[in-house]
Design a protein around this motif. Sequence first.
Motif, PDB file in Angstrom:
ATOM      1  N   VAL A 642      51.575  30.488 -68.854  1.00 18.30           N
ATOM      2  CA  VAL A 642      52.424  31.628 -69.217  1.00 18.30           C
ATOM      3  C   VAL A 642      53.299  32.215 -68.258  1.00 18.30           C
ATOM      4  O   VAL A 642      54.406  32.724 -68.444  1.00 18.30           O
ATOM      5  N   GLU A 643      53.228  32.210 -66.810  1.00 21.39           N
ATOM      6  CA  GLU A 643      54.037  32.465 -65.782  1.00 21.39           C
ATOM      7  C   GLU A 643      54.159  31.103 -64.721  1.00 21.39           C
ATOM      8  O   GLU A 643      53.251  30.535 -64.830  1.00 21.39           O
ATOM      9  N   GLY A 660      58.917  33.498 -66.872  1.00 21.61           N
ATOM     10  CA  GLY A 660      57.798  33.703 -67.291  1.00 21.61           C
ATOM     11  C   GLY A 660      58.183  34.136 -68.818  1.00 21.61           C
ATOM     12  O   GLY A 660      58.917  34.191 -69.486  1.00 21.61           O
ATOM     13  N   THR A 661      57.083  35.138 -69.229  1.00 19.62           N
ATOM     14  CA  THR A 661      56.970  35.527 -70.685  1.00 19.62           C
ATOM     15  C   THR A 661      56.962  37.107 -70.579  1.00 19.62           C
ATOM     16  O   THR A 661      55.873  37.693 -70.829  1.00 19.62           O
ATOM     17  N   PRO A 662      58.105  38.034 -70.434  1.00 20.12           N
ATOM     18  CA  PRO A 662      58.085  39.262 -70.151  1.00 20.12           C
ATOM     19  C   PRO A 662      57.849  40.050 -71.487  1.00 20.12           C
ATOM     20  O   PRO A 662      57.544  41.104 -71.517  1.00 20.12           O
ATOM     21  N   TYR A 663      58.073  39.433 -72.692  1.00 18.45           N
ATOM     22  CA  TYR A 663      57.798  40.008 -74.040  1.00 18.45           C
ATOM     23  C   TYR A 663      56.430  39.742 -74.654  1.00 18.45           C
ATOM     24  O   TYR A 663      56.055  40.122 -75.812  1.00 18.45           O
ATOM     25  N   SER A 664      55.684  38.666 -74.274  1.00 19.06           N
ATOM     26  CA  SER A 664      54.546  38.244 -74.994  1.00 19.06           C
ATOM     27  C   SER A 664      53.640  37.332 -73.801  1.00 19.06           C
ATOM     28  O   SER A 664      54.142  37.237 -72.752  1.00 19.06           O
ATOM     29  N   ARG A 667      52.485  30.662 -74.722  1.00 17.38           N
ATOM     30  CA  ARG A 667      52.271  29.632 -73.537  1.00 17.38           C
ATOM     31  C   ARG A 667      53.768  28.681 -73.187  1.00 17.38           C
ATOM     32  O   ARG A 667      54.245  28.616 -74.322  1.00 17.38           O
ATOM     33  N   MET A 668      53.940  28.565 -72.394  1.00 16.64           N
ATOM     34  CA  MET A 668      55.330  27.956 -72.111  1.00 16.64           C
ATOM     35  C   MET A 668      55.128  26.446 -72.334  1.00 16.64           C
ATOM     36  O   MET A 668      55.200  25.501 -71.294  1.00 16.64           O
ATOM     37  N   LYS A 669      55.038  25.876 -73.361  1.00 18.32           N
ATOM     38  CA  LYS A 669      54.575  24.494 -73.769  1.00 18.32           C
ATOM     39  C   LYS A 669      55.710  24.093 -74.988  1.00 18.32           C
ATOM     40  O   LYS A 669      55.990  24.698 -75.711  1.00 18.32           O
ATOM     41  N   PHE A 682      55.781  24.248 -65.412  1.00 17.59           N
ATOM     42  CA  PHE A 682      55.166  24.310 -64.032  1.00 17.59           C
ATOM     43  C   PHE A 682      55.912  25.044 -63.214  1.00 17.59           C
ATOM     44  O   PHE A 682      57.163  25.037 -63.436  1.00 17.59           O
ATOM     45  N   GLY A 683      55.595  25.686 -61.966  1.00 20.28           N
ATOM     46  CA  GLY A 683      56.298  26.338 -61.080  1.00 20.28           C
ATOM     47  C   GLY A 683      57.264  25.350 -60.480  1.00 20.28           C
ATOM     48  O   GLY A 683      58.482  25.461 -60.167  1.00 20.28           O
TER      49      GLY A 683
END
Length: 823
Positions: A642-643, A660-664, A667-669, A682-683
């Motif tokens: 997510v972040e 990241g996901t400031p609005y929800s 999952r960043m996939k 990933f970072g």
Amino acid sequence: MAGRVARTGQRGLGGYPCPMQGRASNFANVLSLLGAFVATAMVMGLLAAGLVIPAVGATGSAAKSGVQAFDSLPGEFTTSPLAQQSKIYDARGGLITTPYDENRIIVPLKAISKTMQNAQIAIEDSRFREHGGVDPRGITRALVSNFKGGDTQGASTLTQQYVKITLQENALRNNDKAAAQAATAKTYTRKLQELKYAITLEKQLTKDQILEGYLNLVYYGDQAYGVEAAAQHYFSTSAAKLTLSQSALLAGLVQQPSRTDPIHNPERAQVRRNVVLDRMHELGMVTDKEWKAAKAIPVKKMLKVKPAQNTCGRSTQPYFCEYILAYLKQLPALGKSVPERIKKINQGGLTIQTTLDPKVQAMAQAQVEKKVPVGNSERIGAAASIIEPGTGKVLAMVQASRFPTTGQKGKKYTQVNWNVDQKYGGTSGAQFGSTAKMFAIVTALENGIPVNGKIPSKYATPKQAAIYTPSEMKGKCGAGSAWPVRNDEAIGGKPLPFSLATQKSVNTAFASLVLKLGTNKVHDTMNKMGLHQGTGKEIECYPAAVTLGANDTTPLTLASSYATLAAEGKYCTPNPILSITTNDKKPIKLPTDNCKQVISKDVANGATKLLEGVIQKGTGTQAKLAGGRPAAGKTGTTDNHVESWFVGYTPQLAGAVWVGTPYSQKRMKNIRLGNDFYPEVFGGTISAPIWKQLMDRASQILDKPKRDFDEASSKVLEGDIIGIPSVSGMSVQDATKALEGAGFKAQVAGNTYSNMSAGTVVYTNPSGRAVRGTTVGLYVSTGYVPAPPQPTSTPKATSSPKPTKTTTKPKTTKTPPPKKKTG
């Protein structure tokens, strides 16, 4: 602000407002004008200043009582400093914003063109240089013109106008609404007081001083106060460069600034400008040629409007603008309370230079948007902060969004600054993941675990969690239930080299380490290195938050914490201010105690050694800087992707990048950002490459030479290695006492055959030298050595009895001498 426009509205006889109708339309109006004239004339006939005007209807006792009444009025007239705009600049002198209650820039009379001075005098008070504050001829002229039904004319001199507007300005600055209303009240008492103040003022100041004050004071419409602000606003020029046509236009605005505003009412403005030009021509201030040429220019073609920059929405750097204004409101150097500071910012004419470097800022904005486009369909956000270690100077602050200026809404607009805390217009932050492990590293080094040592680790895989029980999480930062911890790969189950655990970001190794050290100790390290939530509260004190960043913080806060290591243990609170000077060029003393040594240089350099490995051969290899420039840092990725973070530093710069996901909580996939597709974010896959570009290019822009980090001491690298006392022949009790006294722990590790008395210590493992605090194994004598076995048919070689348990002695290495800094 609109309520202040009425300060200098249209004036009739004696300074009273009256409609612009051209004629007194009825007998009641004529009587009113006559009454005003009679009252004013009576007073004028009584003044001891040598002014003469017929006292119509005022004789004998009436005159005497009038003199007494006039003499009893206050005569001392004082002015307060005018409210004027402040200016906030970046580090290279670019204007960021101009906060104000009144858009005013005070300038000396020599900085105002002569044509502007003449135009204002011509239309407002042509005998300004001749009278003593009150003009009997002007009153007579106004009376006759008004009585005959000609153009309505005012009788207030420029000095009287200055007095009235100053009284109103002083009252408004003191939030005294009653006094502000009294300053313009339609009463003869108020007018008498104004007359007396005007005469007093003419004795105290020169004509040039009064004219200078007037031109800096009056309202020229569209939120422009004073001639300099008006010149810049309407024509994008200075008061010193005003042309004849521009001067006449501005001078004509004073009577009715809203009605004749050239932006919204250009036709009326042109008519009024020509009235001023005609008056100047009539008085011989301009030639026929100048007069005709100035009138021939259409007002619409004269305008070159420069929008005011008093709001952050109009600023070149809106997010930083909001941050700096919020920061100033909390700066004790500007006042004891927030209202007092706001007043100084908006009215004090301050010059504030910030630390923001516009070149670094522009570069950082471009690089962040390149990887995370503004308004992307995935609704992914990004932010980055760059600061200077050892000073806390904020050099850049960017994010992948747009600041709304006229109520825009949508996926690319937000007024929230993702880089900073809530009190500065920001958020509570985002979970910071494995970047939290840096604080465990520092705590471990402070507690004697060396860089080249080992740390415990439970076995875990991405699917199989290691379980830490409540009994393992004792202390004030414990947990009430079991804590499952997974690794990104199958690893653990035995002590791991500290460097390997850091490079691979092994969760169970750091969970075991934090619990061994004490969660509260690592939490204390976070506090002293400035880490906190965006709400301003401490990071919550429980194992998952302290170990794996399962709590929220902001990029600026995290960058500042990591900068502590770059500054060899000195933590500095973020500082966006270089200097503040008052309107009279005096510097305001700013606090100099924003930096403090919170960890030792040696420990900081040891932590850097471990974090350099993350970039060289760990999860952050995509952050490796060009030309072999030394850098250290840490990746961070939260559960479910997510972040993602990368936070790192060189000896001269520190920065944090968040994607990241400031609005929800999406999952960043399997996402696409720009030209790149990410199966998983990933970072190390997105934040680290952005960070690399920021550090490489910022180092070039700021001309930072390549420089090595200082080496840590052998004590931090290898541990505090000391001699182990010889305890052979001692009882277990005495040996334990001797070892503990020397800084070691002791335990019986096994028995060994020996002719020494049973129960006495034969040898230790390790022996010779070891790291302070090491547990030394004691091997105790059995009291005998068994006879060798008798040979049978074929003799066999015999061997010495072996101990029941053995350990491997630790290897020691020589530590090279510390490297010297270069550059």
